[in-house]
Design a protein around this motif. Structure first.
Motif, mmCIF file in Angstrom:
data_model
loop_
_atom_site.group_PDB
_atom_site.id
_atom_site.type_symbol
_atom_site.label_atom_id
_atom_site.label_comp_id
_atom_site.label_asym_id
_atom_site.label_seq_id
_atom_site.Cartn_x
_atom_site.Cartn_y
_atom_site.Cartn_z
ATOM 1 N N LEU A 1 0.827 -1.205 0.000
ATOM 2 C CA LEU A 1 0.000 0.000 0.000
ATOM 3 C C LEU A 1 0.865 1.259 0.000
ATOM 4 N N PRO A 2 0.619 2.180 -0.907
ATOM 5 C CA PRO A 2 1.396 3.426 -0.928
ATOM 6 C C PRO A 2 1.399 4.168 0.399
ATOM 7 N N ILE A 3 0.291 4.131 1.138
ATOM 8 C CA ILE A 3 0.228 4.859 2.410
ATOM 9 C C ILE A 3 1.259 4.324 3.401
ATOM 10 N N VAL A 4 1.510 3.009 3.361
ATOM 11 C CA VAL A 4 2.504 2.413 4.253
ATOM 12 C C VAL A 4 3.905 2.844 3.837
ATOM 13 N N MET A 5 4.164 2.812 2.527
ATOM 14 C CA MET A 5 5.480 3.222 2.028
ATOM 15 C C MET A 5 5.733 4.704 2.324
ATOM 16 N N ASP A 6 4.707 5.523 2.150
ATOM 17 C CA ASP A 6 4.854 6.963 2.380
ATOM 18 C C ASP A 6 5.271 7.257 3.818
ATOM 19 N N LYS A 7 4.676 6.534 4.776
ATOM 20 C CA LYS A 7 5.010 6.764 6.182
ATOM 21 C C LYS A 7 6.461 6.388 6.478
ATOM 22 N N THR A 8 6.918 5.291 5.880
ATOM 23 C CA THR A 8 8.311 4.886 6.061
ATOM 24 C C THR A 8 9.255 5.910 5.457
#
Length: 326
Positions: free
Chosen positions: A280-287
């Motif tokens: 999920l992009p949202i997970v990658m964005d947070k990292t």
């Protein structure tokens, strides 16, 4: 990807690696290092390599450990941390390539992240496709801590990984290889919501030998090549990329890494695939927000996890524009 361009090297750990290599057209052209993930081999990049070769870039594409013409140990200690990074650096050294621009997908992003942790000077910039940067952190384990995703996203996002680390997973997948391929390369991306991110659903799909149509971007020839590649060496090696996440020695090594080594100061391109329902992009964005300290370019492609196959023109053009701006 011309088979004549494949070479072999034995790394300092005594492992034999197969890799694709073509030299840059001139001394001022950088070399691109393409890093594949599960369950592919170097041929995953068949729609990118010719495009960038024509532009004059040097190309290195390894068959990662467990795949293709590379050794396939089933000891998880070989699949993580500094040792994994050293293997890749040994390939660079074999070609006298001092520095590369890395382009990574899926578990290939973890492999490149290991280089960034231990040999950051060997990478000048990095592009992450679908799966972003993976910081070494032994305290965060997506297999043994599913409540993190349940609490934050309301979904058991990586439930399928608990099947992949079970002792009988390799045998079940090998017996029902076509069903496995159909699930990993789904006709509709939403299949992953119900069969990768639901506890027990991945095992049930594969064990029942469920067969569905291929997506438009996977030909029967593609499927046959993938099938033969996986069955020639078995799934024991490829599944170690998941099992290394719960290997105590790998976790201990990750814990010893200085916090500063987890921060990335390189130029980074992240291409989010908006129909990928696991990465999920949202997970990658947070990292990325936490760890990427250098310039970050974020782009989106409206494809599933395999958009580099289904939308190669978009992926290639985005990558080309970023490379030209470095």
């Amino acid at each position: 990807m011309d088979e004549k361009n494949y070479k072999q090297v034995k790394t300092k750990r005594g492992l034999n690696y197969s890799y694709y290599f073509s030299a840059p057209s001139s001394s001022d052209k950088p070399t691109l290092f393409f890093s594949h993930g599960f369950p592919s081999a170097s041929f995953l990049w068949r729609k990118q390599v010719p495009f960038f070769e024509q532009l004059g870039y040097g190309i290195i594409v390894p068959d990662h450990l467990g795949y293709g013409g590379t050794d396939k140990p089933t000891d998880t200690k070989f699949y993580g941390g500094r040792g994994l990074a050293e293997d890749q650096v040994d390939i660079l050294d074999a070609e006298n390539v001092k520095q590369v621009i890395a382009i990574a997908h899926d578990w290939g992003s973890y492999a490149v992240s290991c280089i960034l942790h231990y040999f950051p000077q060997r990478v000048s910039a990095v592009a992450f496709l679908a799966v972003g940067y993976r910081p070494a952190d032994g305290a965060v384990n997506p297999i043994t801590q599913p409540e993190f995703f349940r609490n934050t996203l309301g979904v058991d996002l990586l439930a399928y990984q608990r099947f992949f680390v079970e002792p009988d997973a390799a045998a079940i997948i090998e017996k029902n290889i076509d069903s496995f391929i159909n699930l990993l390369y789904p006709e509709t991306p939403e299949v992953w919501k119900s069969h990768l991110s639901v506890d027990g659903a991945t095992r049930a799909w594969i064990a029942s030998n469920r067969i569905t149509p291929l997506p438009s971007y996977v030909s029967e020839e593609d499927k046959d090549r993938l099938r033969k590649s996986l069955l020639s060496g078995g799934l024991g090696g490829p599944l170690c990329w998941y099992k290394q996440q719960i290997d105590e020695s790998n976790l201990a090594e990750a814990d010893k890494l200085p916090a500063s080594a987890r921060d990335i100061h390189h130029p980074v391109l992240y291409i989010a695939f908006t129909k990928d329902f696991v990465a999920l992009p949202i997970v990658m964005d947070k990292t990325h927000e936490k760890y990427i300290k250098g310039p970050l370019t974020r782009k989106e492609v409206a494809g599933d996890h395999w958009a580099l196959m289904s939308h190669p023109k978009e992926v290639n053009e985005i990558s080309k524009e970023w490379l030209e701006g470095l």
